[in-house]
Every structure is written in C-alpha cells, then in structure tokens.
Design an enzyme around this catalytic site. Structure first.
Site, PDB file in Angstrom:
ATOM      1  N   LYS A 172       0.828  -1.215   0.000  1.00  0.00           N
ATOM      2  CA  LYS A 172       0.000   0.000   0.000  1.00  0.00           C
ATOM      3  C   LYS A 172       0.859   1.260   0.000  1.00  0.00           C
ATOM      4  CE  LYS A 172      -2.462   2.560   3.630  1.00  0.00           C
ATOM      5  NZ  LYS A 172      -1.400   3.291   4.285  1.00  0.00           N
ATOM      6  N   ASN A 173       1.802   1.342   0.935  1.00  0.00           N
ATOM      7  CA  ASN A 173       2.516   2.610   1.085  1.00  0.00           C
ATOM      8  C   ASN A 173       3.525   2.861  -0.034  1.00  0.00           C
ATOM      9  OD1 ASN A 173       0.939   3.344   3.214  1.00  0.00           O
ATOM     10  ND2 ASN A 173       2.405   2.707   4.797  1.00  0.00           N
TER      11      ASN A 173
ATOM     12  N   CYS B 252      -5.394   8.455   8.735  1.00  0.00           N
ATOM     13  CA  CYS B 252      -5.689   7.963  10.085  1.00  0.00           C
ATOM     14  C   CYS B 252      -5.286   8.991  11.132  1.00  0.00           C
ATOM     15  CB  CYS B 252      -4.918   6.669  10.340  1.00  0.00           C
ATOM     16  SG  CYS B 252      -5.525   5.279   9.383  1.00  0.00           S
TER      17      CYS B 252
ATOM     18  N   ARG C 108       0.161  15.247  12.783  1.00  0.00           N
ATOM     19  CA  ARG C 108       0.866  14.767  11.579  1.00  0.00           C
ATOM     20  C   ARG C 108       1.313  15.978  10.764  1.00  0.00           C
ATOM     21  NH1 ARG C 108      -1.838   9.262   9.216  1.00  0.00           N
ATOM     22  NH2 ARG C 108       0.209   9.140   8.283  1.00  0.00           N
ATOM     23  N   PRO C 109       2.317  16.731  11.292  1.00  0.00           N
ATOM     24  CA  PRO C 109       2.767  17.926  10.572  1.00  0.00           C
ATOM     25  C   PRO C 109       3.465  17.571   9.260  1.00  0.00           C
ATOM     26  CG  PRO C 109       4.205  17.493  12.459  1.00  0.00           C
ATOM     27  CD  PRO C 109       3.089  16.485  12.527  1.00  0.00           C
TER      28      PRO C 109
ATOM     29  N   ASP D 260       3.463   0.431  12.273  1.00  0.00           N
ATOM     30  CA  ASP D 260       2.238  -0.074  11.638  1.00  0.00           C
ATOM     31  C   ASP D 260       1.948  -1.528  12.007  1.00  0.00           C
ATOM     32  OD1 ASP D 260       1.997   2.400  10.508  1.00  0.00           O
ATOM     33  OD2 ASP D 260       2.779   1.825   8.553  1.00  0.00           O
TER      34      ASP D 260
ATOM     35  N   ARG E 217      -9.117   0.399   3.580  1.00  0.00           N
ATOM     36  CA  ARG E 217      -8.170   1.352   2.990  1.00  0.00           C
ATOM     37  C   ARG E 217      -6.844   0.682   2.679  1.00  0.00           C
ATOM     38  NH1 ARG E 217      -7.281   6.445   6.500  1.00  0.00           N
ATOM     39  NH2 ARG E 217      -5.575   6.376   5.050  1.00  0.00           N
TER      40      ARG E 217
HETATM   41  N1  EPU Z   1       6.850  14.339  11.042  1.00  0.00           N
HETATM   42  C1  EPU Z   1       7.024  15.673  11.310  1.00  0.00           C
HETATM   43  N2  EPU Z   1       7.085  16.535  10.259  1.00  0.00           N
HETATM   44  C2  EPU Z   1       6.964  16.120   8.967  1.00  0.00           C
HETATM   45  C3  EPU Z   1       6.756  14.760   8.698  1.00  0.00           C
HETATM   46  C4  EPU Z   1       6.716  13.880   9.762  1.00  0.00           C
HETATM   47  O1  EPU Z   1       7.143  16.065  12.467  1.00  0.00           O
HETATM   48  O2  EPU Z   1       7.023  16.969   8.072  1.00  0.00           O
HETATM   49  C5  EPU Z   1       6.820  13.379  12.158  1.00  0.00           C
HETATM   50  C6  EPU Z   1       5.453  12.707  12.305  1.00  0.00           C
HETATM   51  O3  EPU Z   1       4.559  13.493  13.081  1.00  0.00           O
HETATM   52  C7  EPU Z   1       5.808  11.383  12.944  1.00  0.00           C
HETATM   53  C8  EPU Z   1       7.176  11.070  12.347  1.00  0.00           C
HETATM   54  O4  EPU Z   1       7.707  12.301  11.870  1.00  0.00           O
HETATM   55  O5  EPU Z   1       5.952  11.549  14.334  1.00  0.00           O
HETATM   56  C9  EPU Z   1       7.178  10.064  11.210  1.00  0.00           C
HETATM   57  O6  EPU Z   1       6.238  10.443  10.222  1.00  0.00           O
HETATM   58  P1  EPU Z   1       6.374  10.010   8.679  1.00  0.00           P
HETATM   59  O7  EPU Z   1       6.473  11.258   7.880  1.00  0.00           O
HETATM   60  O8  EPU Z   1       7.462   8.987   8.540  1.00  0.00           O
HETATM   61  O9  EPU Z   1       4.974   9.336   8.436  1.00  0.00           O
HETATM   62  P2  EPU Z   1       4.085   9.455   7.140  1.00  0.00           P
HETATM   63  O10 EPU Z   1       4.952   9.515   5.929  1.00  0.00           O
HETATM   64  O11 EPU Z   1       3.031  10.472   7.306  1.00  0.00           O
HETATM   65  C10 EPU Z   1       4.036   6.890   6.629  1.00  0.00           C
HETATM   66  C11 EPU Z   1       2.966   5.851   6.454  1.00  0.00           C
HETATM   67  C12 EPU Z   1       2.360   5.510   7.813  1.00  0.00           C
HETATM   68  C13 EPU Z   1       3.455   5.034   8.753  1.00  0.00           C
HETATM   69  C14 EPU Z   1       4.570   6.082   8.845  1.00  0.00           C
HETATM   70  C15 EPU Z   1       5.757   5.626   9.676  1.00  0.00           C
HETATM   71  C16 EPU Z   1       2.159   6.357   4.245  1.00  0.00           C
HETATM   72  C17 EPU Z   1       1.077   6.886   3.395  1.00  0.00           C
HETATM   73  N3  EPU Z   1       1.957   6.371   5.567  1.00  0.00           N
HETATM   74  O12 EPU Z   1       3.360   8.030   7.162  1.00  0.00           O
HETATM   75  O13 EPU Z   1       1.492   4.424   7.536  1.00  0.00           O
HETATM   76  O14 EPU Z   1       2.927   4.819  10.056  1.00  0.00           O
HETATM   77  O15 EPU Z   1       5.048   6.403   7.517  1.00  0.00           O
HETATM   78  O16 EPU Z   1       6.326   4.485   9.140  1.00  0.00           O
HETATM   79  O17 EPU Z   1       3.173   5.899   3.761  1.00  0.00           O
HETATM   80  C18 EPU Z   1      -0.321   3.002   7.864  1.00  0.00           C
HETATM   81  O18 EPU Z   1      -0.038   2.473   6.783  1.00  0.00           O
HETATM   82  O19 EPU Z   1      -1.165   2.514   8.674  1.00  0.00           O
HETATM   83  C19 EPU Z   1       0.323   4.256   8.231  1.00  0.00           C
HETATM   84  C20 EPU Z   1      -0.148   5.076   9.144  1.00  0.00           C
END
Ligand code: EPU
Length: 421
Positions: free
Chosen positions: A22-23, A118, A123-124, A308, A400
């Site tokens: 998915k991701n 989710c 989620r900044p 995850d 999803r």
């Molecule tokens: N963060 C910031 N600023 C940013 C981006 C991230 O502070 O600009 C923080 C987040 O708040 C969090 C950490 O950094 O504390 C990690 O966030 P990351 O950006 O890695 O997460 P994401 O890209 O939004 C993806 C997956 C999530 C998975 C996370 C961590 C996708 C679409 N989503 O999210 O997947 O938990 O990486 O591995 O790829 C899921 O599939 O159930 C899911 C939530």
C-alpha cells in the site's frame, strides 16, 4: 455503515498471498505524474486508498486504467490538465500529499488541500515544506491548501530534522527533475522508499542511495515510460504472521521479501513462535504444546519494529502469559485500540508512550470499533482468538489498506462476514 461479524476461537491454517505494498503504491502512482510516457504498474493492490489516488489522477486529466481486471494499472499522464487536488479528494487519505512533490516536479506548481488519513496524533508536514523551499519553491498555506510554486527547481543539500517516510519520498519526487545534484541526509530507509526510488529510476531518474541514510538525486530532463512491479506489502504480511501466531495456527505467507520481515520474524521467534523463511514466503506456526513468551517491542524507523505492526503484535501479547510492553516512538496517539481490547477482557495499561499488557487472559467477543487502519486489523485478529461473535464497526479503515481481507482470512479458516447496513 458496514461491519464485520467475526466468529471467534479459530485457528488459522493454510496459505495466504500477500498483495502489493500500500505505502509504495500510494506514492508510485503520484510519481507516475512525473512521467512523460505510459507506465505499466503491476502488483497494485485494489484497496480504497489506491482507488482514491486513481480517482484523483483521472480528475486531473491522467488516464489510469486497470488492465483486464488484474492488479496491473496502465497510467498515461502525458495530457494532465490540472495541478490541483481538492479538499474533497485530499481528505480521503494521507498520501494525497505526494501530489505536492509530484506536481511541483511536473508543472512547477501545485495546489493540494491538506491531507486526511488515520488519526495517529499530530501529523505535521513541515519537513515536506522545508524540502520544497530548499529546492526553490515558495510555499504558502491558504484556504486549507498548500500552494507551491517554483519557476524552476534547483538542487539543494537537505538535512531532515527527523526521519520521515513521506518527506523523503516527496523530496525524491520534487527533486528528480531539478537541475543539479540534490543530497538528502537523515532519510527514511523503509522498503517502500526504496521501491519509489526504483520506480523512478526505471522511468529514467538518477537516484542513488535509497535504503541508506543519504539519498543523492541527479536531476534529469525527462522521465519516459516503462513497466514496474510493486514490492509485496511488509505490513500486510506481518499482520497475517501475527494472526497465525495469535490463533496458534500454521500459515504459509506467500509473496513476501523475507529480508523486509526480519524485525517481525525476529520478535515472533523471541516469543516462541516457529518462523521458517523460504525464498519468497514465510511459514509461521506454533508447535503443539508450545508456550509462548511475553516480550518488549519498541517501534522505530526501518529496520526497527514498524509502528504499523504495533497494534497487531499487542494482540498477540495479550494472548501469552506474562507482562509485555509496547513502546510507541513514532506516533503520539496510537493506543486508541487498547480501549477496544479492554472491552474484550484484555488487561492493558497505557502509560505515556508505553502500553503494559498483562497477558494470558482469554478474550471474549464484544462490539468493537476500528479507530484506524492497523487498529482495525488488530481487532480482526483479536476477534478471531476470542470466544463468541464480535462486530467490528468502521471497517472502511481496514479496507483502505488490506486487499480482500475477508476472503484472505476466511481462506485460512476464519469466519468473517461483511454486513452492509
Ligand atoms: N513528522 C514531522 N514533520 C513532517 C513529517 C513527519 O514532524 O514533516 C513526524 C510525524 O509526526 C511522525 C514522524 O515524523 O511523528 C514520522 O512520520 P512520517 O512522515 O514517517 O509518516 P508518514 O509519511 O506520514 C508513513 C505511512 C504511515 C506510517 C509512517 C511511519 C504512508 C502513506 N503512511 O506516514 O502508515 O505509520 O510512515 O512508518 O506511507 C499506515 O499504513 O497505517 C500508516 C499510518
């Protein structure tokens, strides 16, 4: 509102085929917006997050079509007519933020409504914005959308303040056609980050280092078309592995990359589960009479234990004797499922970033609420182990991210019915 009715106390046995990740898919499809040609993308999971991405692309003038009802998508983005993703579209999934980097790289501008997804705490996207600015874009948030604009994108040397999957991928998308050599430091190393880099390279990009701490991107003028197959889903595979262990079953999880599963396989072995690795499959079984052990899990970026998989492993812990602990280090709010497990009779105390699980209690069926994607998957596992029938509400979260989840669980001996009200 749709629900799952899960009849419990089953032991899962048999084989399950894992779908495409998915991701990876939700990033590779927006990445195809950068390609000036036809992309044939195989092993694309038909899950609602992907269907929503396809709908967004088609609304912008791309032509993304399934080939012969298979998991192959033919994507042609040569004639896109818009660089804008509306709130109606963006709110449906987190990954809509990948259109920011992809459209910026393609059109020099993007207007993308702030994403949904989710609720896992704050989620900044400050790291995404930092990248776009470093590459020469102006970034303004107005009317609920992020407006990026760059007459030309130039290379940059960027050090991320924290490891972010999304920001690392967005940086690759925005930079792959920027002039010069972009260097990204402190990047995410997750398998799907590497998969996106491999996809872009197969279309003509010049990206090296994906899978290490430093990614280098030499900008190219054009990406042409080509074919690519998405990797298997690490988390879907891990979910069925946890389900096999929690129900004391014996499941061959097929179409996996065992290397990607090591953090999960290692933890299951530590708990006394037998895990056998083959070339592209993993058998998970609990030997007759085996007594599983409690454990500690701390979520971390890859190759650490994935956040995850945290709710699913917590369910397994609830079924084993002794006190286990899971510590969530990525998200601020990923224990909402605990209240649901407590209503099934689990004894779990959340203390800040940790949940302490006093295992060895039999779970009993209850009406349940899937509060997010992985929580929903964990509740299916819990309901399979419990005495009686459980209803799980808000199953749209599960759909999803898990392809044919009812069919796959039922083929292993589960008894799940989808009820459409
Ligand atoms: N963060 C910031 N600023 C940013 C981006 C991230 O502070 O600009 C923080 C987040 O708040 C969090 C950490 O950094 O504390 C990690 O966030 P990351 O950006 O890695 O997460 P994401 O890209 O939004 C993806 C997956 C999530 C998975 C996370 C961590 C996708 C679409 N989503 O999210 O997947 O938990 O990486 O591995 O790829 C899921 O599939 O159930 C899911 C939530």
């Amino acid at each position: 509102m749709n629900r799952f009715l899960v009849q419990g106390k089953v032991c899962l046995r048999g084989e399950v085929e894992i779908s495409g990740a998915k991701n990876a898919a939700v990033a590779i499809l927006p990445a195809a917006m950068l390609v000036d040609g036809v992309c044939i993308i195989e092993n694309v999971p038909k899950i609602s997050d992907v269907l929503n991405i396809v709908e967004i692309m088609n609304s912008m003038g791309a032509v993304a079509e399934w080939v012969d009802n298979t998991n192959t998508l033919r994507v042609d983005c040569r004639n896109i007519t818009s660089c804008e993703v509306s709130y109606e579209h963006a709110k449906k999934l987190r990954a809509s933020y990948y259109f920011m980097g992809a459209l910026l790289g393609r059109c020099g501008k993007s207007i993308v409504a702030l994403p949904g997804g989710c609720n896992l705490g704050g989620r900044p996207i400050d790291q995404h914005e930092k990248v776009f600015e470093a590459l020469g874009a102006t970034v303004v948030t107005e009317g609920g959308s992020v407006h990026c604009h760059a007459p030309s994108l130039n290379s940059a040397h960027i050090y991320f303040d924290m490891v972010s999957v999304g920001a690392t991928i967005n940086a690759m998308l925005a930079a792959c056609k920027a002039k010069g050599l972009t260097v990204l430091e402190n990047v995410a190393k997750e398998p799907h980050v590497v998969d996106v880099a491999n996809f872009l390279n197969s279309m003509g990009a010049n990206i090296s280092g994906a899978g290490t701490n430093v990614i280098k991107i030499r900008g190219v003028a054009r990406l042409g078309g080509g074919s690519y197959a998405i990797i298997p889903d690490q988390i879907e595979a891990g979910t069925y592995m946890a389900a096999a262990a929690a129900t004391r079953g014996n499941v061959l999880v097929k179409n996996v990359i065992p290397k990607h599963m090591e953090c999960i396989s290692g933890k299951l072995r530590e708990m006394g589960v037998t895990v056998e690795e083959y070339d592209d499959s993993i058998r998970v079984r609990v030997e007759e009479g085996a007594i599983l052990r409690h454990a500690q899990v701390k979520t971390a970026v890859y190759p650490g234990f994935p956040t995850d998989m945290q709710p699913q492993i917590a369910v397994l812990m609830a079924t084993v004797e002794g006190i286990s602990r899971v510590t969530e280090n990525i998200w601020g709010s990923r224990f909402r499922y605990v209240e649901e497990l407590k209503r099934m009779g689990a004894k779990i105390t959340v203390d800040g970033k940790s949940a302490v699980i006093e295992g060895g209690r039999s779970l009993s069926a209850a009406p349940l609420h899937a509060c997010d994607l992985r929580a929903g998957a964990a509740l299916i596992i819990a309901a399979c182990t419990a005495e009686g029938s459980s209803y799980i509400e808000e199953i749209e979260f599960v759909e999803r991210g898990y392809e044919n989840v009812v069919e796959k669980f039922n083929a292993l001996g589960a008894n799940i019915q989808k009820i459409t009200d």
